[in-house]
Design a protein around this motif. Structure first.
Motif, short mmCIF file in Angstrom:
data_model
loop_
_atom_site.label_atom_id
_atom_site.label_comp_id
_atom_site.label_asym_id
_atom_site.label_seq_id
_atom_site.Cartn_x
_atom_site.Cartn_y
_atom_site.Cartn_z
N LEU B 134 0.85 -1.20 0.00
CA LEU B 134 0.00 0.00 0.00
C LEU B 134 0.89 1.25 0.00
N VAL B 135 0.27 2.41 -0.28
CA VAL B 135 1.04 3.66 -0.22
C VAL B 135 1.27 3.96 1.27
N VAL B 136 2.52 3.87 1.67
CA VAL B 136 2.82 3.85 3.10
C VAL B 136 2.51 5.18 3.79
N PRO B 350 -10.73 -6.91 -7.37
CA PRO B 350 -11.98 -6.65 -8.12
C PRO B 350 -12.88 -5.64 -7.40
N GLY B 351 -12.88 -5.72 -6.07
CA GLY B 351 -13.70 -4.78 -5.30
C GLY B 351 -13.20 -3.35 -5.45
N LEU B 352 -11.89 -3.19 -5.46
CA LEU B 352 -11.30 -1.85 -5.56
C LEU B 352 -11.52 -1.25 -6.95
N VAL B 353 -11.50 -2.11 -7.95
CA VAL B 353 -11.77 -1.65 -9.32
C VAL B 353 -13.23 -1.18 -9.41
N ASN B 354 -14.09 -1.97 -8.81
CA ASN B 354 -15.51 -1.61 -8.78
C ASN B 354 -15.72 -0.29 -8.03
N ARG B 355 -14.95 -0.09 -6.96
CA ARG B 355 -15.05 1.15 -6.19
C ARG B 355 -14.70 2.36 -7.07
N TYR B 356 -13.63 2.22 -7.85
CA TYR B 356 -13.24 3.34 -8.72
C TYR B 356 -14.34 3.61 -9.75
N THR B 358 -17.51 3.29 -9.47
CA THR B 358 -18.69 3.98 -8.95
C THR B 358 -18.37 5.31 -8.27
N THR B 359 -17.20 5.42 -7.66
CA THR B 359 -16.93 6.64 -6.86
C THR B 359 -15.73 7.45 -7.34
N ARG B 360 -14.92 6.91 -8.25
CA ARG B 360 -13.69 7.55 -8.73
C ARG B 360 -12.61 7.60 -7.66
N ILE B 361 -12.74 6.78 -6.62
CA ILE B 361 -11.76 6.80 -5.54
C ILE B 361 -10.61 5.85 -5.87
N ILE B 362 -9.39 6.40 -5.83
CA ILE B 362 -8.20 5.61 -6.15
C ILE B 362 -7.82 4.78 -4.92
N PRO B 363 -7.67 3.46 -5.07
CA PRO B 363 -7.35 2.64 -3.88
C PRO B 363 -5.88 2.73 -3.49
N PRO B 364 -5.60 2.51 -2.21
CA PRO B 364 -4.20 2.55 -1.78
C PRO B 364 -3.40 1.30 -2.15
N LEU B 365 -4.10 0.24 -2.59
CA LEU B 365 -3.41 -1.01 -2.95
C LEU B 365 -2.78 -0.85 -4.34
N LYS B 366 -1.45 -0.85 -4.35
CA LYS B 366 -0.76 -0.56 -5.61
C LYS B 366 -1.05 -1.64 -6.68
N ALA B 367 -1.28 -2.87 -6.22
CA ALA B 367 -1.52 -3.96 -7.17
C ALA B 367 -2.79 -3.76 -8.00
N ALA B 368 -3.66 -2.87 -7.54
CA ALA B 368 -4.91 -2.65 -8.29
C ALA B 368 -4.73 -1.61 -9.39
N TRP B 369 -3.63 -0.88 -9.35
CA TRP B 369 -3.51 0.27 -10.24
C TRP B 369 -3.34 -0.07 -11.72
N PHE B 374 -8.41 2.22 -14.93
CA PHE B 374 -7.74 3.46 -14.56
C PHE B 374 -7.17 4.21 -15.77
N LYS B 375 -7.04 3.48 -16.87
CA LYS B 375 -6.48 4.11 -18.09
C LYS B 375 -7.57 4.55 -19.06
N GLU B 376 -8.80 4.21 -18.70
CA GLU B 376 -9.90 4.53 -19.62
C GLU B 376 -10.13 6.03 -19.73
N PRO B 377 -10.49 6.50 -20.94
CA PRO B 377 -10.79 7.93 -21.09
C PRO B 377 -12.02 8.29 -20.24
N ASP B 378 -11.96 9.45 -19.61
CA ASP B 378 -13.06 9.89 -18.77
C ASP B 378 -13.89 10.91 -19.54
N VAL B 379 -15.12 10.54 -19.81
CA VAL B 379 -15.99 11.40 -20.62
C VAL B 379 -16.19 12.75 -19.93
#
Lengths: 305, 453
Positions: B134-136, B350-356, B358-369, B374-379
């Motif tokens: 995680l981001v320490v 998968p849960g953290l990806v789902n979180r992003y 719905t909420t656009r919240i970046i998770p602290p778990l680096k493995a999810a990045w 996260f690379k998809e264009p944001d309309v």
């Protein structure tokens, strides 16, 4: 084994009945006192004890005697909160209650049409929860886009109702007028409707004009209602919390919207200073008690008729 | 029941009390007669609706994977922290797991370190090597005196969200802005009186002068703070004073900043001003972008984002604002089981990806990045991949040290910022006075309680 006889049976029943009669009233009122002790008596004593301690974390406490009280009297934010609360209370008494009385007189008059609709309209704001009132008035007072500054630029400039310290409490008072004047109007209206018509007729026979009838008949007859509304409004004003808390986002800017109860809440729940918060609560209790007694005395409620 | 109804006439106190008694008995039977569900219960308290919705969808998966475990999610909304405080005070009724907001955690850390109501998670995190994953720096808001009382839900990196169309109309290319000096130059061009009535119609940036939110974000970006790692008050440091001087100058000397419309950045008045083109930029954490999307969807395509302007060329381009942790309370009877649920809700990719999503919240778990989302264009940002920008900035997040006095300090800091911006005090006077007040508060408590409290 004692065998009951015809001779002692009625006596036993009477004795039993007498005992039941003695106990029954206490049993009837027991639920109230039980609830009172659990939900009022114990917390009251507990908070009084708490006010003599400084509490820290979830388990530690130190006896400080009246230390919290002396700290409180030297706390500038407490005095600011007290001033703001007094400001609101005075605003309520001098602005809100006369408006309520005026509305009641108008709606009691023979010349006004659509009374029921108007009564409902004036009463309706009290049905709106304080939180929603605060949210709505946040928009109303907005400095640049709000209704007040857009439609009523009476001061020749945009006023920062919720952004400048000096306008914050007036904004809260005006919101209080909107919300509560109609409610107090109902009390006054009930009082007005209870005044006997003969008194006005007698005054008219004596040659009294409208104003004289108002001063010498209406006001004295309304005295118990006025006393009730004054005391209840004053207590409500001194307990002010939710409206300024949301309207000013916790008393900002610079504690201009802070009230005693808000400061109590902050100390108790945000700063975890429970002893200090209990002290604020007790000081508020004494303020309310003293102010109420003075009010009732001034309004002659203790006077024998 | 029929018989009861007939006999009601004969009930000593009449029909009404009879009905009330019957209702009382029925509800008592209902409340106390409910059979306990089989298995083990885990109670999890939440205060944010979006989090609640996320866990509601995911908890059945956890329950299916852990037969016999029943998770009870309770969303108390804004009052949750007060309820938790009451439960910890009475040593009864606290949940097994709970989420706590960053501005609220300080009050739970008061008192002796062993009296704090949360389980120290450091041993588990270290034993299972989660710290490195995680981001320490995001553990600092939830740590105190070497113990870690919560796991971060989020990172909340901050970017500069700006109106590309309106800056371009003023002849400014915002992608060229690298430092705050560049921003001031750009802002002076873009802050304009469009109709010539002598009033400024569009401001380069909107900032909150009533609360610490924007000033403190800038201070953290500089590497400063209110308290340092050891709990020493550093709010009157030269760094903090210079930052407040800069902050006030944006309003007063440069006149490129407007105070927030309404009472905070999420106020409807503020959104209205954005739609009217009165606000050209805002310091936006990831969660705020989520709020914008839901509150002003009609502004889709009008915003772009860059990293925050740095204080020096090559300096840090972000800061952090807001945050939530999850903790296990000491009232939890099975911390091992609670820890499993914690990992499932906070460390599951998968849960953290789902979180992003719905909420656009970046998770602290680096493995999810590295997830494609996260690379998809944001309309909403005209096709700009916002997730990528946030993730690029995330490793550089500043530390934000937690302290039991944060609530009192923040309350007083709000006053100091307002006094400085409204020129009632100089930034130096305001922060010096503030630091003295907070130091006096701490010293008084230390005198009564000793340093360990």
């Amino acid at each position: 084994m004692k065998i009951p006889t015809h001779h002692n049976e009625p006596q036993g029943i009477i004795k039993n009945w007498n005992r039941q009669q003695k106990i029954a009233p206490y049993l009837f009122i027991a639920p109230f006192y039980l609830l009172f002790v659990v939900f009022m008596g114990y917390p009251l004593i507990s908070s009084l004890v708490m006010s003599l301690y400084e509490m820290r974390g979830f388990q530690s406490r130190i006896f400080v005697g009246l230390g919290n009280f002396t700290d409180l009297f030297g706390d500038p934010i407490f005095w600011k909160s007290l001033r703001n609360t007094a400001y609101f209370a005075i605003g309520t008494l001098t602005l809100q209650l006369p408006i309520a009385l005026l509305l009641a007189i108008l709606l009691n008059s023979k010349f006004v049409k659509g009374k029921n609709v108007l009564r409902l309209a004036f009463f309706a704001p009290v049905l709106v929860a304080g939180v929603f009132v605060a949210i709505i008035f946040n928009l109303v007072y907005d400095q640049r886009a709000g209704l007040v500054n857009q439609e009523f630029v009476i001061f020749g400039k945009e006023i920062g109702w919720l952004n400048e310290e000096k306008y914050v409490m007036p904004a809260v008072i005006l919101t209080g007028v909107w919300q509560w004047a109609g409610f107090n109007m109902i009390y006054f209206l009930a009082g007005l409707q209870g005044i006997r018509q003969e008194l006005y007729e007698a005054a008219a026979v004596d040659g009294a004009n409208w104003w004289q009838a108002f001063i010498h008949v209406t006001l004295p007859s309304l005295r118990p209602v006025i006393a009730f509304v004054f005391v209840v409004s004053m207590i409500g004003s001194l307990q002010l919390f939710d409206l300024p808390y949301i309207l000013t986002n916790g008393g900002e800017p610079a504690d201009a919207g802070s009230t005693i109860v808000m400061y109590l809440y902050k100390n108790g729940f945000q700063f975890m200073r429970l002893g200090y918060a209990a002290t604020i609560g007790w000081v508020l209790f004494f303020i309310i008690a003293i102010v109420s007694i003075i009010q009732l005395k001034l309004l002659g409620i203790f006077r024998e008729e | 029941m029929l018989r009861l109804a007939i006999d009601a006439e004969g009930f000593p106190l009449g029909k009404g009390p009879m009905v009330m008694l019957v209702l009382f008995l029925i509800s008592t039977l209902f409340i106390f007669g409910r059979s306990e569900e089989e298995g083990e219960d885990l109670e999890f308290w939440i205060f944010a609706n979006t989090h609640y919705e996320e866990y509601q969808a995911r908890v059945p998966i956890f329950e299916a994977e852990n037969p016999g475990v029943n998770v009870r999610l309770i969303n108390f909304g804004g009052t949750m922290h007060d309820k938790l405080l009451a439960a910890m005070l009475s040593n009864f009724g606290a949940p097994d797991l709970v989420e706590v907001e960053i501005t609220s955690i300080g009050r739970f850390l008061k008192g002796a370190i062993d009296e704090i109501g949360f389980v120290d998670l450091r041993p588990r995190l270290e034993r299972e090597s989660w710290m490195d994953k995680l981001v320490v720096s995001r553990f600092t808001p939830w740590s105190y005196r070497g113990r870690i009382f919560g796991v971060p839900h989020d990172l909340h990196p901050v970017v500069l969200l700006y109106r590309d169309d309106l800056f371009k109309a003023a002849g400014v290319e915002m992608t060229a802005v690298e430092t705050w000096d560049d921003f001031i130059a750009a802002g002076k061009k873009a802050t304009r009186d469009l109709d010539g009535d002598g009033k400024i119609d569009q401001y380069a940036i909107v900032l909150d002068r009533r609360t610490e939110s924007d000033y403190f974000s800038l201070l953290l970006q500089q590497g400063g703070g209110f308290f340092d790692e050891d709990g020493t008050v550093i709010i009157d440091s030269e760094l903090a004073i210079e930052t407040l001087e800069f902050f006030t100058a944006l309003f007063n000397a440069h006149e490129i900043a407007t105070p927030v419309y309404g009472t905070w950045h999420g106020d409807p008045s503020n959104f209205a001003a954005m739609q009217d083109g009165k606000i050209l930029s805002i310091l936006a954490p990831d969660w705020y972008v989520g709020i914008l999307k839901s509150q002003v969807p009609q502004m889709s395509g009008k915003w772009k984002a860059i990293g925050m302007p740095a204080w020096q060329p090559g300096g840090r381009r972000t800061t952090t604002r807001g945050g939530t942790m999850i903790g296990i309370t000491k009232q939890c009877e099975n911390p091992d089981r609670a820890w499993e649920l914690l990992k499932f809700t906070y460390f599951d990719r998968p849960g953290l990806v789902n979180r992003y999503e719905t909420t656009r919240i970046i998770p602290p778990l680096k493995a999810a990045w590295d997830a494609p989302i996260f690379k998809e264009p944001d309309v909403y940002l005209g096709g700009q991949p916002l997730g990528e920008l946030f993730i690029e900035l995330a490793p550089d997040l500043p530390a934000r040290y937690q302290n039991p006095y944060w609530s009192e300090a923040a309350d007083l800091l709000n006053d100091a910022i307002f006094a400085a911006v409204t020129e009632k005090q100089t930034p130096r006077e305001a922060l010096t006075e503030l630091a003295e007040k907070v130091r006096a508060l701490i010293a008084k408590d230390a005198g009564r309680w000793g340093e360990q409290h």
